[in-house]
Design a protein around this motif. Structure first.
Motif, mmCIF file in Angstrom:
data_model
loop_
_atom_site.group_PDB
_atom_site.id
_atom_site.type_symbol
_atom_site.label_atom_id
_atom_site.label_comp_id
_atom_site.label_asym_id
_atom_site.label_seq_id
_atom_site.Cartn_x
_atom_site.Cartn_y
_atom_site.Cartn_z
ATOM 1 N N LEU A 73 -29.842 60.213 -31.855
ATOM 2 C CA LEU A 73 -28.974 59.095 -31.519
ATOM 3 C C LEU A 73 -27.969 59.556 -30.474
ATOM 4 N N PRO A 74 -27.388 58.627 -29.718
ATOM 5 C CA PRO A 74 -26.318 59.022 -28.798
ATOM 6 C C PRO A 74 -25.187 59.704 -29.557
ATOM 7 N N ALA A 75 -24.604 60.728 -28.960
ATOM 8 C CA ALA A 75 -23.530 61.468 -29.619
ATOM 9 C C ALA A 75 -22.281 60.606 -29.746
ATOM 10 N N ASP A 76 -21.504 60.853 -30.803
ATOM 11 C CA ASP A 76 -20.220 60.189 -30.949
ATOM 12 C C ASP A 76 -19.219 60.836 -29.984
ATOM 13 N N PRO A 77 -18.117 60.155 -29.677
ATOM 14 C CA PRO A 77 -17.128 60.760 -28.772
ATOM 15 C C PRO A 77 -16.630 62.104 -29.292
ATOM 16 N N GLY A 78 -16.499 63.070 -28.390
ATOM 17 C CA GLY A 78 -15.934 64.351 -28.790
ATOM 18 C C GLY A 78 -14.455 64.248 -29.099
ATOM 19 N N LEU A 79 -13.823 63.226 -28.554
ATOM 20 C CA LEU A 79 -12.408 62.966 -28.808
ATOM 21 C C LEU A 79 -12.274 62.126 -30.071
ATOM 22 N N ARG A 80 -11.452 62.586 -30.998
ATOM 23 C CA ARG A 80 -11.248 61.855 -32.247
ATOM 24 C C ARG A 80 -10.013 60.964 -32.115
ATOM 25 N N VAL A 81 -10.235 59.649 -32.137
ATOM 26 C CA VAL A 81 -9.144 58.682 -32.014
ATOM 27 C C VAL A 81 -8.925 58.002 -33.361
ATOM 28 N N THR A 82 -7.714 58.119 -33.876
ATOM 29 C CA THR A 82 -7.335 57.454 -35.120
ATOM 30 C C THR A 82 -6.417 56.290 -34.785
ATOM 31 N N LEU A 83 -6.819 55.104 -35.190
ATOM 32 C CA LEU A 83 -6.019 53.903 -34.966
ATOM 33 C C LEU A 83 -5.203 53.609 -36.219
ATOM 34 N N VAL A 84 -3.899 53.380 -36.026
ATOM 35 C CA VAL A 84 -2.991 53.108 -37.145
ATOM 36 C C VAL A 84 -2.400 51.713 -36.930
ATOM 37 N N PRO A 85 -3.115 50.662 -37.367
ATOM 38 C CA PRO A 85 -2.630 49.302 -37.144
ATOM 39 C C PRO A 85 -1.814 48.785 -38.327
ATOM 40 N N SER A 86 -0.753 48.059 -38.036
ATOM 41 C CA SER A 86 -0.064 47.331 -39.100
ATOM 42 C C SER A 86 -0.968 46.189 -39.562
ATOM 43 N N LEU A 87 -0.926 45.889 -40.839
ATOM 44 C CA LEU A 87 -1.781 44.834 -41.382
ATOM 45 C C LEU A 87 -1.547 43.523 -40.643
ATOM 46 N N ALA A 88 -2.645 42.840 -40.338
ATOM 47 C CA ALA A 88 -2.573 41.570 -39.623
ATOM 48 C C ALA A 88 -3.047 40.434 -40.520
ATOM 49 N N LYS A 89 -2.650 39.221 -40.175
ATOM 50 C CA LYS A 89 -2.985 38.050 -40.977
ATOM 51 C C LYS A 89 -4.435 37.618 -40.773
ATOM 52 N N GLY A 90 -4.941 36.870 -41.765
ATOM 53 C CA GLY A 90 -6.251 36.248 -41.650
ATOM 54 C C GLY A 90 -7.378 37.248 -41.473
ATOM 55 N N ASP A 91 -8.297 36.896 -40.567
ATOM 56 C CA ASP A 91 -9.468 37.736 -40.328
ATOM 57 C C ASP A 91 -9.244 38.759 -39.219
ATOM 58 N N ARG A 92 -8.021 38.888 -38.754
ATOM 59 C CA ARG A 92 -7.787 39.752 -37.598
ATOM 60 C C ARG A 92 -8.070 41.221 -37.893
#
Length: 249
Positions: A73-92
């Protein structure tokens, strides 16, 4: 027809000879795709390895597939990105998890910040996290990723700050930032192997939260002159980081 891809969790493998597929995945394979004995599959173990397989048995309990060889399979990014989102309303949050997975995020840490509107009981938060993990798995299967992003349990903003990586980089997306854009911040320093991205709730982060983040070493940045919804901002930020330092483009 494209060969279906399925992430098989630990405990469902018999060595590297066969795998047992159950639950929603089995129902999708047999009832939606109408696969039967002899059909080909691509199985992923969640650690980056993939295997070509063939269905040998279908019954009411699930699908038994026999491994026929390794797959690439294509390799995953070598850079590890962690997203820290505040909880959003609805289906967002669901949209955010899906699109961030497709772009290449490595982990998602949902947080409760000062102006977060969504308030969840521990039981409800647990159900939401399980739902987000399922969405991440389905998105990873769809976009041919070898790994599923880690979707962590909901925590408080100040606890997420304690997870900032030593030797990595952290960027705090704040609509009140006027001096530094994310693109400028990325191009002004050498790339690193791990990045944290903080995105705020509908009401934005407070000045106190911005001060706490910068005190921990995060760089306050903006995404430009337009005010983006929280789910849009997270996906755009991940894409920008992977474009400048990763494998997009």
């Amino acid at each position: 027809m494209r060969i279906p891809r399925v992430f098989v969790p630990p405990g469902r493998w018999r060595g590297r000879e066969e795998a047992w597929i159950t639950g929603d995945d089995a129902r999708h394979l047999t009832r939606v795709l109408r696969l039967a004995a002899g059909s080909e599959l691509l199985l992923l173990d969640g650690s980056g390895r993939a295997y070509a397989a063939e269905i040998r048995e279908v019954d009411r309990d699930g699908v038994r597939a026999v491994i026929t060889g390794p797959a690439e399979l294509p390799a995953d990014p070598g850079l590890r990105v962690t997203l820290v989102p505040s909880l959003a309303k609805g289906d967002r949050m669901e949209d955010l998890v899906q699109k961030a997975t497709e772009v290449g995020v490595a982990a998602i840490v949902p947080v409760i910040s000062e102006r977060t509107v969504v308030r969840l009981t521990p039981e409800k938060a647990g159900r939401r996290v399980e739902r987000w993990r399922r969405i991440a798995t389905e998105a990873a299967e769809q976009c041919r990723r070898p790994l599923v992003p880690d979707v962590h349990g909901v925590c408080r903003f100040e606890d997420a700050l304690k997870r900032l990586p030593a030797g990595g980089a952290a960027f705090f997306l704040w609509e009140e930032e006027r001096g530094t854009g994310l693109k400028q911040a990325l191009r002004s320093r050498a790339p690193v192997r791990e990045v944290f991205l903080f995105t705020g709730p509908e009401g934005g982060f407070t000045p106190e939260e911005a001060a706490a983040a910068t005190a921990r070493g995060a760089v306050s940045v903006s995404l430009g002159p337009r005010l983006l919804r929280t789910d849009t901002a997270g996906v755009v930020a991940v894409a920008l980081v992977l474009y400048e330092w990763g494998d997009i483009g």
